[in-house]
Design a protein around this motif. Sequence first.
Motif, PDB file in Angstrom:
ATOM      1  N   LEU A  19       0.563  -1.153   0.001  1.00  8.29           N
ATOM      2  CA  LEU A  19      -0.141  -0.185  -0.049  1.00  8.29           C
ATOM      3  C   LEU A  19       1.191   1.240   0.122  1.00  8.29           C
ATOM      4  O   LEU A  19       0.458   2.086  -0.966  1.00  8.29           O
ATOM      5  CB  LEU A  19      -1.269   0.171   1.113  1.00  8.29           C
ATOM      6  N   LEU A  20       1.702   0.990   0.725  1.00 12.41           N
ATOM      7  CA  LEU A  20       2.593   2.335   0.848  1.00 12.41           C
ATOM      8  C   LEU A  20       3.867   2.353  -0.324  1.00 12.41           C
ATOM      9  O   LEU A  20       3.409   3.785  -1.099  1.00 12.41           O
ATOM     10  CB  LEU A  20       3.992   2.233   2.656  1.00 12.41           C
ATOM     11  N   GLY A  21       4.379   1.317  -0.697  1.00 15.01           N
ATOM     12  CA  GLY A  21       4.504   1.438  -2.346  1.00 15.01           C
ATOM     13  C   GLY A  21       4.142   1.742  -2.922  1.00 15.01           C
ATOM     14  O   GLY A  21       4.736   2.903  -4.028  1.00 15.01           O
ATOM     15  N   ALA A  22       2.578   1.651  -3.342  1.00 13.04           N
ATOM     16  CA  ALA A  22       1.395   2.353  -4.349  1.00 13.04           C
ATOM     17  C   ALA A  22       1.669   4.138  -4.320  1.00 13.04           C
ATOM     18  O   ALA A  22       1.652   4.477  -5.319  1.00 13.04           O
ATOM     19  CB  ALA A  22       0.402   1.025  -4.593  1.00 13.04           C
ATOM     20  N   LEU A  23       1.644   4.520  -3.308  1.00 14.51           N
ATOM     21  CA  LEU A  23       1.314   5.169  -2.427  1.00 14.51           C
ATOM     22  C   LEU A  23       1.962   6.092  -3.113  1.00 14.51           C
ATOM     23  O   LEU A  23       1.546   7.478  -3.591  1.00 14.51           O
ATOM     24  CB  LEU A  23       0.977   5.955  -1.033  1.00 14.51           C
ATOM     25  N   LEU A  24       3.184   6.148  -2.405  1.00 11.24           N
ATOM     26  CA  LEU A  24       5.096   6.520  -3.280  1.00 11.24           C
ATOM     27  C   LEU A  24       5.680   6.720  -3.592  1.00 11.24           C
ATOM     28  O   LEU A  24       7.044   7.089  -3.884  1.00 11.24           O
ATOM     29  CB  LEU A  24       5.443   6.861  -1.405  1.00 11.24           C
ATOM     30  N   GLY A  25       5.575   5.929  -4.210  1.00  8.64           N
ATOM     31  CA  GLY A  25       6.078   4.875  -5.856  1.00  8.64           C
ATOM     32  C   GLY A  25       6.685   6.169  -7.068  1.00  8.64           C
ATOM     33  O   GLY A  25       7.521   5.364  -7.984  1.00  8.64           O
ATOM     34  N   GLY A  26       5.915   7.250  -7.650  1.00  9.95           N
ATOM     35  CA  GLY A  26       6.566   7.783  -7.967  1.00  9.95           C
ATOM     36  C   GLY A  26       5.327   7.227  -9.255  1.00  9.95           C
ATOM     37  O   GLY A  26       4.487   6.612  -9.199  1.00  9.95           O
TER      38      GLY A  26
END
Length: 345
Positions: A52-59
């Motif tokens: 979830l965090l990767g999807a939100l912050l991944g560019g």
Amino acid sequence: MIFVIAWITVLLALAFMFTNGFQDASAIAATFIASRSATPRQGIILVATMGLLGALLGGSAVAFTISGLLSIEPDTQLVFVLLSAVTTATIWNLVTWKFGLPSSSTHSLLGGLIGAGIASGGAGCISWGIESLLFPPHELTGFFKVLVYLVISVILGFIGGYGMRTITRLVLRNAKRNANRTISRFNWIAAGAMAFSNGANDSQKQMGIIALVLLSAGLTASTEVPLWTRAACALLLFAGTLSGGWRIMATLGRRIFRIEPVHSFDSQVSSGAIITTSTLAGAPVSSSHVISMSVIGVGAADNPRKIQWSVGKEILIAMVLTIPATMVLSFILSSCILTCAGGPP
């Protein structure tokens, strides 16, 4: 009418994101849980949260790569093409999940886009990227860029897993049995980092599709990914991961070979490095295939005779078949949809 079709396509893209959760993300949790570094509930919650965090912050670099694969003007016809692509990819994910095969969401989406694009306007509708490679500035772009990264990432998955296991065997050759407890703790970090990388890479593919749909329907003025799209993709990836994907976990976690904490660590570190590098390069790769090959590489370095090579063969067959199969299915579906809509062929 086009607005209705556009929103149906958006909803299907989000459904595909959900299936992506129990396809690719479950592959991450597989070795982590099978090595007994975490309970199934702990493993799934960790992977889901970090994804979830990767999807939100991944560019958005991967999203721009995906949105640039089709050389079709953003109009009604492109919406139908994208509808066919995500429908095909979602169906393929569900079928392979049913049989417990860690198939690639990336491959299925790529095949779907190519098949639907060709049905819409021939091979010229696909940004193959051959000219930009052969002539100045000699860059990897379009389909060729994606294909190169997909192939190289799978090969590097095996090599990376093999290399990591070779290194850890050397480093831990005199370690006591209770070293597994320490390695299990490190597995939490490795699995979390891997899940973050997967979330950053996988979610952007659907973001790119949705951005194209919105542009084609006249709902936005550019292919910039809206904040709500990023949030929705992140939440659907989270929900899909929580839903399990236990069949795929069983394939990767138990059917290839018996996984110990150190095997999980080796696989997570090597896979995470490959996927993170690909994300930074704006290249969509198959997390499930990178992980699958890293697991096989780890096992091969440990003891090739312990590997169930028949399972590896099944995984390889799924890898090879996914793009051509989804191309054909998407071509047929897109042809039918476009014919009914009064467009090509």
